[in-house]
Scaffold this active site. Structure first.
Site, short mmCIF file in Angstrom:
data_model
loop_
_atom_site.label_atom_id
_atom_site.label_comp_id
_atom_site.label_asym_id
_atom_site.label_seq_id
_atom_site.Cartn_x
_atom_site.Cartn_y
_atom_site.Cartn_z
NE ARG A 172 -3.01 0.25 3.27
CZ ARG A 172 -4.20 0.76 3.01
NH1 ARG A 172 -5.05 0.11 2.25
NH2 ARG A 172 -4.57 1.91 3.53
NE ARG A 176 6.43 8.86 -4.31
CZ ARG A 176 5.74 9.23 -3.25
NH1 ARG A 176 6.35 9.71 -2.19
NH2 ARG A 176 4.43 9.12 -3.27
NE ARG A 264 -4.61 -5.95 15.35
CZ ARG A 264 -4.13 -6.31 16.54
NH1 ARG A 264 -4.52 -7.45 17.12
NH2 ARG A 264 -3.27 -5.54 17.17
NE ARG A 295 -2.39 5.35 12.39
CZ ARG A 295 -2.74 4.92 11.19
NH1 ARG A 295 -2.04 5.24 10.13
NH2 ARG A 295 -3.80 4.15 11.02
CD GLU A 315 -4.54 4.54 14.78
OE1 GLU A 315 -4.49 5.73 14.36
OE2 GLU A 315 -4.60 3.56 14.02
CE1 TYR A 363 -6.27 -0.91 5.46
CE2 TYR A 363 -4.50 -2.49 5.10
CZ TYR A 363 -4.94 -1.29 5.59
OH TYR A 363 -4.05 -0.46 6.23
CG ASP A 365 -7.16 3.02 0.82
OD1 ASP A 365 -7.04 2.79 2.03
OD2 ASP A 365 -6.22 2.91 0.01
N1 UDP Z 1 3.73 0.57 7.91
C1 UDP Z 1 4.93 0.45 8.57
N2 UDP Z 1 5.47 1.52 9.18
C2 UDP Z 1 4.88 2.73 9.17
C3 UDP Z 1 3.65 2.88 8.48
C4 UDP Z 1 3.10 1.77 7.87
O1 UDP Z 1 5.48 -0.64 8.62
O2 UDP Z 1 5.42 3.67 9.76
C5 UDP Z 1 3.15 -0.63 7.28
C6 UDP Z 1 2.30 -1.42 8.25
O3 UDP Z 1 2.46 -2.79 7.96
C7 UDP Z 1 0.90 -0.98 7.89
C8 UDP Z 1 1.01 -0.83 6.39
O4 UDP Z 1 2.32 -0.29 6.20
O5 UDP Z 1 -0.06 -1.93 8.25
C9 UDP Z 1 -0.02 0.07 5.76
O6 UDP Z 1 0.02 1.33 6.37
P1 UDP Z 1 -1.12 2.41 6.15
O7 UDP Z 1 -0.61 3.70 6.66
O8 UDP Z 1 -1.60 2.32 4.75
O9 UDP Z 1 -2.25 1.86 7.14
P2 UDP Z 1 -3.64 2.52 7.59
O10 UDP Z 1 -3.46 4.00 7.54
O11 UDP Z 1 -4.68 1.97 6.68
O12 UDP Z 1 -3.79 2.02 8.99
#
Ligand code: UDP
Length: 381
Positions: A172, A176, A264, A295, A315, A363, A365
């Site tokens: 996801r 880059r 989850r 976060r 969170e 999952y 968006d």
């Molecule tokens: N992820 C990570 N470190 C980070 C942010 C994301 O390893 O700092 C990984 C983690 O496995 C997460 C996935 O990337 O489940 C997808 O993150 P995203 O931010 O898309 O998740 P959401 O915002 O949907 O919770």
């Protein structure tokens, strides 16, 4: 007995999009929700002039111009670009994984140097066809980034080791070799000025909406759910419908007859702080395993707020259990196989449609939710 063309269970984005389109076509719609508010997990609530993302950060992004224009009917979007930072111990890195991340991690400057560093770290791992999130992450970014920015965060978020999670979850995120901190690759991105709730409010105009109403209570228990075409609202009103759109958990709808699906959940500790700017960014990820939350969201920054005080949410991720809100399907092989049984049963229904993250165990968006709802609309009318 009040008759409706459609009963929509769940006033979230999927249900509201469907309801809006059905009403546009002259259909009558009753929308119910277990919660005491509309908008599902995109619900935002204004406090002290700040729109709080009550169920976590929601940043609208899409590459589909039609979906972008569709959403813009209901709200004006600002020019917010999501650029989270990650804190690991006393180190701080930009996300997603890009040249800013790599240059800070390895004190290098060029894409060639970054690629060489990653190649050196993964050469002994010999991963040609990544089978899980750990292998996928290692093969993309090497061991340093994996250990500091992915491993702890992912295990906290999903409650499972990275080698037991599907690879798509990490795909996801963009990777880059440019100095670009935009978390998404999508052409269109922003936050609706004034929050998300107004969008769903507008979509539901003209529908009868009953909140704090459980569907299973309404039909006299979960056993009656698949065949129900009428029921009683909590105020005693009897209602009937021709077709049901169900956006709750599909396993619950079928009384877990093929076994439970795993989800989850997320819990937020929200605080008002008497300072103007707590962390300087809307989203700061805490990627070390020993910090209990994943976060911290500082809500005002989604809309460039200038209020004198601020609101933050820590969170915490947990396994879903009955009584708490489900947020994420856990799409590993085991759960996907169980879901397939529910989906096969669902396909045989003539008068029930399933939609959304919970109804389709996907999952999604937000843009994909709207697109999926519009696809259902196209099939239906
Ligand atoms: N992820 C990570 N470190 C980070 C942010 C994301 O390893 O700092 C990984 C983690 O496995 C997460 C996935 O990337 O489940 C997808 O993150 P995203 O931010 O898309 O998740 P959401 O915002 O949907 O919770």
């Amino acid at each position: 007995m009040k008759k409706y063309d459609y009963l929509v269970v769940g006033a979230g984005l999927f249900g509201a999009t469907f309801a809006y389109e059905a009403m546009k076509r002259g259909k009558s719609v009753l929308v119910i929700d277990r919660r005491n508010h509309i908008a599902g997990n995109i619900y935002t609530k204004e406090e002290d002039g700040i729109n709080v993302h009550v169920y976590g950060a929601h940043i609208f992004h899409t590459s589909d111009k039609k979906i972008w224009e569709y959403m813009n009917q209901f709200a004006e979007f600002n020019n917010y670009i999501n650029s989270p930072v990650a804190v690991y111990g006393d180190e701080l890195y930009n996300l997603p994984f890009n040249m800013n991340t790599f240059s800070k991690m390895w004190n290098i400057k060029t894409p060639a140097e970054a690629k060489a560093k990653i190649a050196e770290q993964i050469k002994e791992l010999n991963i040609s066809d990544p089978q899980n999130l750990e292998e996928q992450a290692l093969s993309l970014v090497g061991t340093d980034v994996y250990e500091k920015l992915i491993k702890g965060y992912t295990q906290k978020q999903w409650g499972r080791p990275c080698n037991e999670l599907p690879a798509f979850i990490i795909k996801r995120l963009p990777l880059r070799f440019t100095y670009d901190n935009n978390y998404f690759n999508d052409r269109f991105q922003g936050i609706p000025m004034g929050g998300y709730t107004q969008i769903v409010e507008k979509m539901l105009q003209g529908a009868d909406v009953v909140l704090s109403q459980d569907f299973f209570d309404m039909v006299g228990g979960v056993k009656n759910a698949p065949s129900a075409a009428s029921g009683k609202l909590k105020d005693g009103t009897e209602v009937s419908w021709n077709k049901l759109l169900f956006t709750g958990q599909i396993d619950e709808f079928y009384d877990s007859s093929f076994g439970p699906l795993e989800y989850r959940s997320v819990r937020f500790e929200t605080e008002k702080l008497d300072e103007e700017n707590y962390q300087g960014n809307a989203v700061v990820n805490y990627t070390a395993a020993d910090v209990p939350y994943t976060r911290i969201i500082e809500h005002k920054h989604f809309e460039f707020g200038t209020q004198p005080t601020t609101i933050i949410s820590k969170e915490y991720s947990s396994e879903w259990k009955p009584g708490v809100e489900p947020y994420y399907p856990v799409n590993n092989d085991k759960n996907n196989a169980v879901y397939q049984k529910y989906a096969d049963r669902a396909a045989s229904e003539n008068n029930v449609i399933f939609g959304g993250r919970l109804g389709q165990y996907k999952y999604y968006d937000m843009d994909k939710v709207v697109a999926a709802a519009l696809e259902v609309v196209a099939e239906e009318f």
